[in-house]
Write a protein that holds these residues in place. Structure first.
Motif, PDB file in Angstrom:
ATOM      1  N   ASP A 125      34.227 -41.677 -17.067  1.00 17.24           N
ATOM      2  CA  ASP A 125      33.952 -43.104 -17.009  1.00 17.24           C
ATOM      3  C   ASP A 125      34.366 -43.767 -18.314  1.00 17.24           C
ATOM      4  O   ASP A 125      34.333 -43.153 -19.381  1.00 17.24           O
TER       5      ASP A 125
ATOM      6  N   THR B 151      32.657 -46.374 -11.823  1.00 15.36           N
ATOM      7  CA  THR B 151      33.916 -45.786 -11.355  1.00 15.36           C
ATOM      8  C   THR B 151      34.550 -44.933 -12.435  1.00 15.36           C
ATOM      9  O   THR B 151      34.853 -45.421 -13.520  1.00 15.36           O
TER      10      THR B 151
ATOM     11  N   MET C 233      34.267 -50.999  -5.565  1.00 18.51           N
ATOM     12  CA  MET C 233      33.845 -50.264  -6.742  1.00 18.51           C
ATOM     13  C   MET C 233      33.573 -48.805  -6.358  1.00 18.51           C
ATOM     14  O   MET C 233      32.924 -48.532  -5.352  1.00 18.51           O
ATOM     15  N   GLY C 234      34.088 -47.895  -7.148  1.00 14.76           N
ATOM     16  CA  GLY C 234      33.872 -46.482  -6.889  1.00 14.76           C
ATOM     17  C   GLY C 234      35.013 -45.805  -6.166  1.00 14.76           C
ATOM     18  O   GLY C 234      35.016 -44.586  -6.015  1.00 14.76           O
ATOM     19  N   TYR C 235      36.003 -46.606  -5.705  1.00 14.32           N
ATOM     20  CA  TYR C 235      37.133 -46.037  -4.980  1.00 14.32           C
ATOM     21  C   TYR C 235      38.454 -46.433  -5.651  1.00 14.32           C
ATOM     22  O   TYR C 235      38.516 -47.392  -6.416  1.00 14.32           O
ATOM     23  N   ASP C 236      39.496 -45.660  -5.310  1.00 12.17           N
ATOM     24  CA  ASP C 236      40.825 -45.975  -5.799  1.00 12.17           C
ATOM     25  C   ASP C 236      41.419 -47.057  -4.901  1.00 12.17           C
ATOM     26  O   ASP C 236      41.734 -46.805  -3.734  1.00 12.17           O
TER      27      ASP C 236
ATOM     28  N   LYS D 187      37.758 -41.394  -3.906  1.00 12.07           N
ATOM     29  CA  LYS D 187      36.852 -41.784  -4.982  1.00 12.07           C
ATOM     30  C   LYS D 187      37.612 -41.949  -6.302  1.00 12.07           C
ATOM     31  O   LYS D 187      38.668 -41.354  -6.518  1.00 12.07           O
ATOM     32  N   ASN D 188      37.024 -42.743  -7.181  1.00 13.42           N
ATOM     33  CA  ASN D 188      37.503 -42.956  -8.552  1.00 13.42           C
ATOM     34  C   ASN D 188      38.719 -43.875  -8.617  1.00 13.42           C
ATOM     35  O   ASN D 188      39.284 -44.271  -7.598  1.00 13.42           O
ATOM     36  N   ASN D 189      39.118 -44.195  -9.826  1.00 12.20           N
ATOM     37  CA  ASN D 189      40.230 -45.102 -10.085  1.00 12.20           C
ATOM     38  C   ASN D 189      41.362 -44.305 -10.722  1.00 12.20           C
ATOM     39  O   ASN D 189      41.241 -43.836 -11.854  1.00 12.20           O
TER      40      ASN D 189
END
Length: 230
Positions: free
Chosen positions: A45, A52, A146-149, A167-169
Motif C-alpha cells: 500500500d 488498494t 477502490m480495491g480493484y485494478d 484485486k489491487n492497482n
C-alpha cells in the motif's frame, strides 16, 4: 596524485550506497517486496492509501535511502474485458465479475467521450450488471472501484461486455519510489512514497521532498522480514 587518491576514496565510500543489491523475498502481513536477478516485484500500500495495494515489477536502482523501481509490463493477472454479442437493439449491457467469476455489485461504470468527459454513469446491480442507452458520442467505457485494478476499453454499440476485475492497482511503465533502509541482514524498513514518481531536474531533491511529506504526516515504515529458504 593526492587529488586522485581523494577521488578514489570518495568513490569507494559512496558507490556501495548507490549500487547495493538485494536478493530474496521480504514480507510484512500481505505486503511483499521481492528482489531477484536485478529485478524487483512489489505488492504494497502507498502512504495515505491503505485500501488498494500497488502491484508492479521492473528494474531498480538505489539512491541513498531510496529505492526507485522502473516498472515495465506486469506479468501477473490483470483486469480483462471480453466483447459479447449485443443482446438489445437500443442498449449496451455490461457485466462485471471478479477473477473467480463472482458478480460484483456497486462497481462504477462510465461512458466517456473523446475528451474524457463522462456522458453517462452508474453502478452495477446485485448481479453485477448495468445497461446504458446507445450513444454515438461515446468513445470509451471505464470500469472502476477502490480495491480493484481499474480498466477502460473502446466502446462498441454492437456489443455487450463482460469485465473481470482483479484485486489491487497494477502499475506499469511508471517509476515507483520507496524509502528503504536496511535494519539488519533479515529486515528492511520500507515505505512506498509514490507510485508515479516524476522527479524533474533534481531526482534526489524530489525524493527528499516526498520523504519529508511522509514524515510530516507520520506515515509508518513497514518492517519487512526476509523469508528464509530451506
Amino acid at each position: 596524485m593526492k587529488k586522485i587518491c581523494d577521488i578514489l576514496f570518495f568513490l569507494a565510500i559512496t558507490l556501495p550506497t548507490y549500487t547495493q543489491q538485494y536478493e530474496g523475498v521480504f514480507k510484512e502481513g500481505n505486503d511483499v517486496l521481492k528482489f531477484e536477478n536485478g529485478k524487483v516485484y512489489f505488492d504494497m500500500d502507498e502512504m495515505g492509501n491503505m485500501i488498494t495495494n500497488k502491484v508492479g515489477e521492473g528494474s531498480y536502482e538505489i539512491m541513498g535511502d531510496y529505492l526507485l523501481v522502473m516498472t515495465g509490463e506486469y506479468s501477473g493477472e490483470k483486469s480483462t474485458v471480453q466483447p459479447l454479442a449485443g443482446s438489445k437493439e437500443d442498449s449496451v449491457g455490461i457485466k462485471v465479475t471478479d477473477n473467480r467469476n463472482f458478480s460484483l455489485s456497486g462497481i462504477l461504470v462510465e461512458l466517456v467521450n473523446s475528451s474524457g468527459k463522462t456522458l453517462q454513469g452508474g453502478v452495477t446491480n446485485s448481479e453485477g450488471k448495468i445497461l446504458f442507452k446507445k450513444n454515438p458520442k461515446v468513445q470509451k467505457i471505464k470500469v472502476s472501484d477502490m480495491g480493484y485494478d481499474n480498466i477502460s476499453f473502446p466502446y462498441d454499440p454492437t456489443s455487450d461486455f463482460l469485465v473481470r476485475l482483479v484485486k489491487n492497482n497494477i502499475i506499469e511503465n511508471r517509476t515507483v519510489a520507496f524509502r528503504l533502509k536496511k535494519v539488519d541482514d533479515e529486515t528492511l524498513s520500507v515505505l512506498l512514497l509514490s507510485s508515479d514518481f516524476e522527479p524533474g531536474k533534481n531526482q534526489l531533491k524530489a525524493l527528499e521532498k516526498l520523504d519529508k511529506k511522509a514524515r510530516k504526516s507520520n506515515y509508518i515504515d513497514k518492517r519487512m522480514k526476509k523469508e528464509l529458504t530451506e
